[in-house]
Design a protein around this motif. Structure first.
Motif, PDB file in Angstrom:
ATOM      1  N   VAL A  45     -10.555  -9.811  14.490  1.00 57.92           N
ATOM      2  CA  VAL A  45      -9.145 -10.128  14.232  1.00 57.92           C
ATOM      3  C   VAL A  45      -8.336 -10.024  15.520  1.00 57.92           C
ATOM      4  O   VAL A  45      -7.469 -10.865  15.803  1.00 57.92           O
ATOM      5  CB  VAL A  45      -8.563  -9.185  13.155  1.00 57.92           C
ATOM      6  CG1 VAL A  45      -7.040  -9.348  13.065  1.00 57.92           C
ATOM      7  CG2 VAL A  45      -9.186  -9.473  11.803  1.00 57.92           C
ATOM      8  N   GLN A  46      -8.609  -9.010  16.322  1.00 55.47           N
ATOM      9  CA  GLN A  46      -7.889  -8.847  17.585  1.00 55.47           C
ATOM     10  C   GLN A  46      -8.182 -10.001  18.541  1.00 55.47           C
ATOM     11  O   GLN A  46      -7.281 -10.534  19.178  1.00 55.47           O
ATOM     12  CB  GLN A  46      -8.266  -7.511  18.220  1.00 55.47           C
ATOM     13  CG  GLN A  46      -7.734  -6.313  17.446  1.00 55.47           C
ATOM     14  CD  GLN A  46      -8.352  -5.003  17.886  1.00 55.47           C
ATOM     15  OE1 GLN A  46      -9.091  -4.935  18.872  1.00 55.47           O
ATOM     16  NE2 GLN A  46      -8.074  -3.943  17.150  1.00 55.47           N
TER      17      GLN A  46
ATOM     18  N   LYS B 260      -0.585  -5.740  18.686  1.00 56.40           N
ATOM     19  CA  LYS B 260      -1.814  -5.564  17.907  1.00 56.40           C
ATOM     20  C   LYS B 260      -1.500  -5.015  16.509  1.00 56.40           C
ATOM     21  O   LYS B 260      -2.007  -5.526  15.499  1.00 56.40           O
ATOM     22  CB  LYS B 260      -2.760  -4.607  18.630  1.00 56.40           C
ATOM     23  CG  LYS B 260      -4.048  -4.309  17.858  1.00 56.40           C
ATOM     24  CD  LYS B 260      -4.871  -3.232  18.526  1.00 56.40           C
ATOM     25  CE  LYS B 260      -4.342  -1.853  18.254  1.00 56.40           C
ATOM     26  NZ  LYS B 260      -4.663  -1.409  16.854  1.00 56.40           N
ATOM     27  N   TYR B 261      -0.661  -3.994  16.462  1.00 59.38           N
ATOM     28  CA  TYR B 261      -0.296  -3.419  15.166  1.00 59.38           C
ATOM     29  C   TYR B 261       0.422  -4.447  14.289  1.00 59.38           C
ATOM     30  O   TYR B 261       0.201  -4.500  13.071  1.00 59.38           O
ATOM     31  CB  TYR B 261       0.600  -2.194  15.363  1.00 59.38           C
ATOM     32  CG  TYR B 261      -0.163  -0.921  15.625  1.00 59.38           C
ATOM     33  CD1 TYR B 261      -0.616  -0.116  14.589  1.00 59.38           C
ATOM     34  CD2 TYR B 261      -0.446  -0.522  16.926  1.00 59.38           C
ATOM     35  CE1 TYR B 261      -1.312   1.052  14.826  1.00 59.38           C
ATOM     36  CE2 TYR B 261      -1.151   0.647  17.179  1.00 59.38           C
ATOM     37  CZ  TYR B 261      -1.583   1.426  16.128  1.00 59.38           C
ATOM     38  OH  TYR B 261      -2.277   2.582  16.379  1.00 59.38           O
TER      39      TYR B 261
ATOM     40  N   GLU C 179      -1.985  -9.574   8.906  1.00 58.32           N
ATOM     41  CA  GLU C 179      -3.238 -10.045   8.310  1.00 58.32           C
ATOM     42  C   GLU C 179      -3.465  -9.396   6.947  1.00 58.32           C
ATOM     43  O   GLU C 179      -4.011 -10.007   6.033  1.00 58.32           O
ATOM     44  CB  GLU C 179      -4.418  -9.740   9.235  1.00 58.32           C
ATOM     45  CG  GLU C 179      -4.491 -10.587  10.486  1.00 58.32           C
ATOM     46  CD  GLU C 179      -5.050 -11.976  10.220  1.00 58.32           C
ATOM     47  OE1 GLU C 179      -5.774 -12.148   9.225  1.00 58.32           O
ATOM     48  OE2 GLU C 179      -4.737 -12.895  11.007  1.00 58.32           O
ATOM     49  N   LYS C 180      -3.030  -8.129   6.812  1.00 57.08           N
ATOM     50  CA  LYS C 180      -3.255  -7.387   5.572  1.00 57.08           C
ATOM     51  C   LYS C 180      -2.205  -7.681   4.508  1.00 57.08           C
ATOM     52  O   LYS C 180      -2.532  -7.837   3.325  1.00 57.08           O
ATOM     53  CB  LYS C 180      -3.274  -5.887   5.860  1.00 57.08           C
ATOM     54  CG  LYS C 180      -4.397  -5.435   6.757  1.00 57.08           C
ATOM     55  CD  LYS C 180      -4.285  -3.939   7.037  1.00 57.08           C
ATOM     56  CE  LYS C 180      -5.368  -3.460   7.984  1.00 57.08           C
ATOM     57  NZ  LYS C 180      -5.218  -2.008   8.290  1.00 57.08           N
TER      58      LYS C 180
ATOM     59  N   GLN D 130      -7.183  -8.914  24.831  1.00 57.39           N
ATOM     60  CA  GLN D 130      -7.533  -7.729  24.053  1.00 57.39           C
ATOM     61  C   GLN D 130      -8.503  -6.804  24.775  1.00 57.39           C
ATOM     62  O   GLN D 130      -8.494  -5.585  24.557  1.00 57.39           O
ATOM     63  CB  GLN D 130      -8.087  -8.148  22.686  1.00 57.39           C
ATOM     64  CG  GLN D 130      -7.082  -8.896  21.824  1.00 57.39           C
ATOM     65  CD  GLN D 130      -5.829  -8.077  21.546  1.00 57.39           C
ATOM     66  OE1 GLN D 130      -5.902  -6.956  21.038  1.00 57.39           O
ATOM     67  NE2 GLN D 130      -4.664  -8.613  21.892  1.00 57.39           N
TER      68      GLN D 130
ATOM     69  N   GLU E 204      -2.159  -7.242  13.121  1.00 54.14           N
ATOM     70  CA  GLU E 204      -3.143  -6.671  12.206  1.00 54.14           C
ATOM     71  C   GLU E 204      -2.513  -6.392  10.841  1.00 54.14           C
ATOM     72  O   GLU E 204      -3.125  -6.673   9.798  1.00 54.14           O
ATOM     73  CB  GLU E 204      -3.719  -5.385  12.786  1.00 54.14           C
ATOM     74  CG  GLU E 204      -4.733  -5.598  13.890  1.00 54.14           C
ATOM     75  CD  GLU E 204      -5.303  -4.293  14.409  1.00 54.14           C
ATOM     76  OE1 GLU E 204      -6.441  -4.309  14.910  1.00 54.14           O
ATOM     77  OE2 GLU E 204      -4.619  -3.248  14.326  1.00 54.14           O
ATOM     78  N   GLN E 205      -1.297  -5.851  10.833  1.00 50.93           N
ATOM     79  CA  GLN E 205      -0.635  -5.583   9.558  1.00 50.93           C
ATOM     80  C   GLN E 205      -0.300  -6.877   8.838  1.00 50.93           C
ATOM     81  O   GLN E 205      -0.422  -6.964   7.603  1.00 50.93           O
ATOM     82  CB  GLN E 205       0.636  -4.762   9.776  1.00 50.93           C
ATOM     83  CG  GLN E 205       1.321  -4.314   8.492  1.00 50.93           C
ATOM     84  CD  GLN E 205       0.410  -3.477   7.624  1.00 50.93           C
ATOM     85  OE1 GLN E 205      -0.236  -2.552   8.108  1.00 50.93           O
ATOM     86  NE2 GLN E 205       0.349  -3.776   6.342  1.00 50.93           N
TER      87      GLN E 205
ATOM     88  N   THR F  27     -11.819  -6.026  17.917  1.00 52.25           N
ATOM     89  CA  THR F  27     -12.353  -6.565  16.669  1.00 52.25           C
ATOM     90  C   THR F  27     -12.210  -8.082  16.647  1.00 52.25           C
ATOM     91  O   THR F  27     -11.527  -8.673  17.490  1.00 52.25           O
ATOM     92  CB  THR F  27     -11.598  -5.980  15.470  1.00 52.25           C
ATOM     93  OG1 THR F  27     -10.239  -6.448  15.518  1.00 52.25           O
ATOM     94  CG2 THR F  27     -11.618  -4.462  15.496  1.00 52.25           C
TER      95      THR F  27
END
Length: 223
Positions: A37-38, A59-60, A66-67, A198, A63-64, A35
């Motif tokens: 974001v990745q 990655k986890y 970012e949220k 990625q 990504e978290q 993605t």
């Protein structure tokens, strides 16, 4: 309700079979295609089977972040469905809460004492479970420091809060229990992505997924 095992959680999250992955729906990125974001948080560090766990955990983590930012829970206020789940066979009777925390100087997590199921799992950058809390006396509080981790100073935290049904009143009660989850940190340094390639990470994940899919060993999935 059964308590999730670490093996089941890792297997369901990282090594879903090709057939079952289709059940996750079109809301997720296509296989092999990172993605935006990745890619934004990626780099040039090559990924192999030897460092895949660190790359996938990275990655986890980013990504978290970012949220939810750092040291802050993002609560899913509704139960997940086949169309909204993000890994194979997520619970259909628990509300999820997720976050990234900085353990520098210590971070303390505490659950309320409840008659229903609520659990909190603390995972480090090598995908190792550091602690598991339950909403019962003597099992509901822990302080995490960097020396307890296999690497780094940040942890990925997931909490599951059981609800009786999808009825609005039960969901509202579950939301109130989610808000009772406490986290207190001494430091708020953001997690820094490790710069893994990625496209490499996706290739290795697909290769491992195919190996797992072809295995003759019995599979265990999270209930």
């Amino acid at each position: 309700m059964k308590k999730l095992t670490i093996l089941a959680t890792i297997t369901a999250s990282l090594f879903a079979t090709t057939t079952m992955a289709h059940d996750l729906g079109d809301h997720l990125p296509k296989k092999g295609q990172p993605t935006a974001v990745q890619l934004e948080n990626g780099g040039t560090t090559k990924v192999s089977k030897d460092n895949f766990i660190a790359a996938e955990s990275d990655k986890y983590f980013f990504e978290q972040q970012e949220k939810s930012g750092i040291n802050h829970f993002t609560h899913d206020r509704q139960l997940l469905t086949m169309e909204t789940q993000t890994v194979v066979r997520q619970n259909r009777d628990t509300l999820y809460s997720k976050s990234i925390w900085d353990t520098k100087g210590g971070v303390t997590f505490e659950l309320p004492i409840l008659d229903s199921y609520q659990a909190l799992q603390v995972i480090d950058e090598q995908h190792r479970t550091v602690a598991v809390l339950y909403a019962s006396e003597g099992q509901n509080k822990v302080t995490i420091t960097p020396d307890m981790l296999s690497s780094g100073q940040h942890v990925w935290v997931i909490a599951r809060t059981q609800v009786a049904s999808n009825d609005p009143a039960d969901i509202k009660e579950g939301n109130l229990k989610q808000d009772m989850i406490k986290g207190t940190a001494s430091s708020a340094e953001r997690y820094t992505p490790k710069g893994f390639d990625q496209f490499d990470r996706e290739k290795v994940r697909l290769a491992l997924e195919a190996t797992c899919s072809n295995s003759t060993l019995p599979r265990r999935w999270a209930p």
